[in-house]
Scaffold this active site. Structure first.
Site, short mmCIF file in Angstrom:
data_model
loop_
_atom_site.label_atom_id
_atom_site.label_comp_id
_atom_site.label_asym_id
_atom_site.label_seq_id
_atom_site.Cartn_x
_atom_site.Cartn_y
_atom_site.Cartn_z
N GLY A 13 25.82 -73.07 -64.69
CA GLY A 13 25.39 -71.85 -64.02
C GLY A 13 25.81 -70.63 -64.83
N ASP A 122 33.53 -76.81 -66.26
CA ASP A 122 34.10 -78.13 -66.46
C ASP A 122 33.03 -79.16 -66.82
OD1 ASP A 122 33.62 -79.65 -63.50
OD2 ASP A 122 33.72 -77.49 -63.44
N THR A 150 33.86 -70.21 -65.48
CA THR A 150 33.42 -70.50 -64.12
C THR A 150 33.77 -69.31 -63.26
OG1 THR A 150 35.49 -71.50 -63.31
CG2 THR A 150 33.87 -73.00 -64.27
N VAL A 151 32.89 -68.93 -62.36
CA VAL A 151 33.17 -67.78 -61.50
C VAL A 151 34.25 -68.10 -60.47
CG1 VAL A 151 30.91 -66.71 -61.78
CG2 VAL A 151 31.27 -68.36 -59.92
N ASP A 152 34.45 -69.40 -60.18
CA ASP A 152 35.43 -69.74 -59.15
C ASP A 152 36.78 -70.17 -59.71
OD1 ASP A 152 33.91 -71.84 -60.08
OD2 ASP A 152 33.64 -72.81 -58.15
N ARG A 197 32.68 -74.18 -54.88
CA ARG A 197 32.44 -75.51 -54.28
C ARG A 197 33.74 -76.15 -53.79
NH1 ARG A 197 28.53 -79.38 -54.89
NH2 ARG A 197 27.45 -78.10 -56.43
N GLU A 267 31.45 -71.08 -50.22
CA GLU A 267 30.31 -71.99 -50.04
C GLU A 267 30.76 -73.45 -49.94
OE1 GLU A 267 27.68 -71.80 -53.40
OE2 GLU A 267 29.25 -72.35 -54.83
N TYR A 324 24.45 -64.83 -56.75
CA TYR A 324 23.56 -64.57 -57.88
C TYR A 324 23.74 -63.16 -58.42
CZ TYR A 324 21.38 -68.99 -56.70
OH TYR A 324 21.16 -70.31 -56.46
N ALA A 326 26.67 -61.48 -58.29
CA ALA A 326 27.97 -61.41 -58.94
C ALA A 326 27.99 -62.17 -60.27
CB ALA A 326 29.05 -61.97 -58.01
#
Length: 404
Positions: A13, A122, A150-152, A197, A267, A324, A326
């Site tokens: 992503g 990852d 990764t955004v998270d 996630r 999410e 989307y 961010a």
């Protein structure tokens, strides 16, 4: 003698670092190894398998600094797992009977590539690890160095992944406008769904950024547009226990008193329970090439909205997703500094033939180093014992417990 060639690809992503990381790699090689040719495979591993590449020209090198101002990926993304042969065949990326790892390795060899930079999360970097292992086992002379995005912020053992700080800032900006919907109708429930996630870091960090943003605003006493309207009343992460009845009782009091309720929801919050509920009802839950549930088909925010709307007596409810918006932002100042440090180390490592993923290694005191591929994995949980998270929950006024 053939010129040495460096290839790069972005995959998975989007995150607010891809464009800057590509620009940074081009600038760094231009500065310290200008004789190296540079190419990029279009749309990640898909382009590698299909021999679809972008030649980085002299003009593109000279203008690479412009990429730091943009979001998205200037070389395109895709989700391809090189060890999932069936999926690669189904998508027409390789022919029946071909091994995608071998196709990728032979493509790199035939293109004369000696260094490959992978920029992704990852999944991207574990795929890079698979490729590096195959190359090493089969005598290919190629160094693979990954950059973690990764955004998270969920990559083990990396302290801070590229793009996450920016995603939190832009998620807060997004919701600063959405929060004004609380003034549109009485007894409104607004759910802000944030990406993440398995890891609640981004949801928590977005809440922190939004709380600071609301605090810094000036209001006119006596009107509805005040700090209360800009408040967060509940925050739910994958790492937290969730008690619907207790939270509904608490939030009903907020709705009755204030006339609106605002929730921030990861999410991935309650995702396993929602998936189990749907599969028990006979529904087929879609999964991607990596076996992950296609989370955009689950609509966790909508599930929370439906659970709470009736219990809170909401007359109007809405779900807004900042993901989307961010993840497509250009990197902010904090991420730009992080990108520069990781890019410089990744180029140094590549030139010294050291494969791995650059990042601040949590198992080695947070030292910035090139971390060995076998140690890279996803699904890192957010450490809710961090002080700033406790401060956020104190502002919200919500009691919480870690999940078992």
């Amino acid at each position: 003698m053939a010129k040495k060639k460096v290839a790069m690809l972005t995959a998975g992503g989007l995150a607010p670092c891809l464009s800057s990381a590509v620009g940074g790699l081009i600038e760094r090689y231009t500065d310290i190894a200008p004789d190296y040719e540079l190419v990029a495979y279009r749309s990640g591993y898909q382009g590698l398998l299909l021999a679809d590449r972008i030649e980085i020209t002299r003009d593109m090198r000279e203008k690479a600094h412009i990429l730091h101002r943009h979001g998205g990926s200037p070389i395109g993304n895709s989700r391809v797992k090189l060890t999932n042969t069936a999926d690669c065949v189904k998508r027409g990326l390789v022919k029946e009977g071909q091994n995608p790892l071998r196709v990728a390795a032979e493509r790199l060899a035939s293109d004369g590539v000696t260094i490959l930079h992978t920029i992704g999360g990852d999944d991207t970097n574990t795929t890079a690890a698979d490729l590096a292992a195959y190359l090493g086992a089969n005598g290919y002379d190629l160094t693979v160095v990954g950059l973690p995005k990764t955004v998270d912020n969920d990559v083990v053992p990396i302290r801070q992944t590229l793009g996450a700080w920016t995603a939190a800032e832009y998620g807060a900006r997004f919701f600063d406008n959405v929060s004004n919907e609380q003034s549109a109708a009485p007894r409104t429930l607004v759910v802000h769904e944030v990406m993440g996630r398995h890891c609640g870091w981004l949801t928590a960090a977005t809440a922190r950024s939004y709380i600071q943003m609301a605090k810094d605003k000036e209001y006119v006493d006596g009107f509805m547009m005040n700090k209360q309207l800009k408040s967060i009343d509940g925050l739910y992460l994958p790492e937290m226990k969730f008690d619907l009845d207790a939270e509904a009782e608490r939030l009903r009091e907020v709705m009755d008193r204030a006339g609106f309720v605002t929730l921030f929801v990861s999410e991935g919050a309650c995702l396993d329970a929602i998936v189990a509920e749907r599969e028990a009802a006979g529904e087929t839950v879609k999964r991607d090439a990596f076996g992950h549930v296609k989370i955009d088909t689950i609509n966790v925010g909508n599930w929370f909205s439906k659970q709470f709307a009736a219990l809170l007596g909401a007359e109007r409810s809405m779900v807004q997703k900042s993901g989307y918006y961010a993840r497509s932002a250009p990197a902010n100042g904090d991420d730009l500094r992080l990108i520069q440090g990781m890019v410089d180390l990744s180029v140094e490592s590549a030139l010294n033939k050291v494969s791995g993923v650059t990042g601040h290694d949590e198992d080695q005191g947070g030292k910035l180093r090139t971390i060995e591929f076998p140690r890279i994995k996803g699904g890192k949980h957010f450490d809710m014992s961090t002080k700033w998270f406790g401060d956020v929950m104190d502002v919200i006024g919500q009691k919480w417990q870690a999940a078992d």
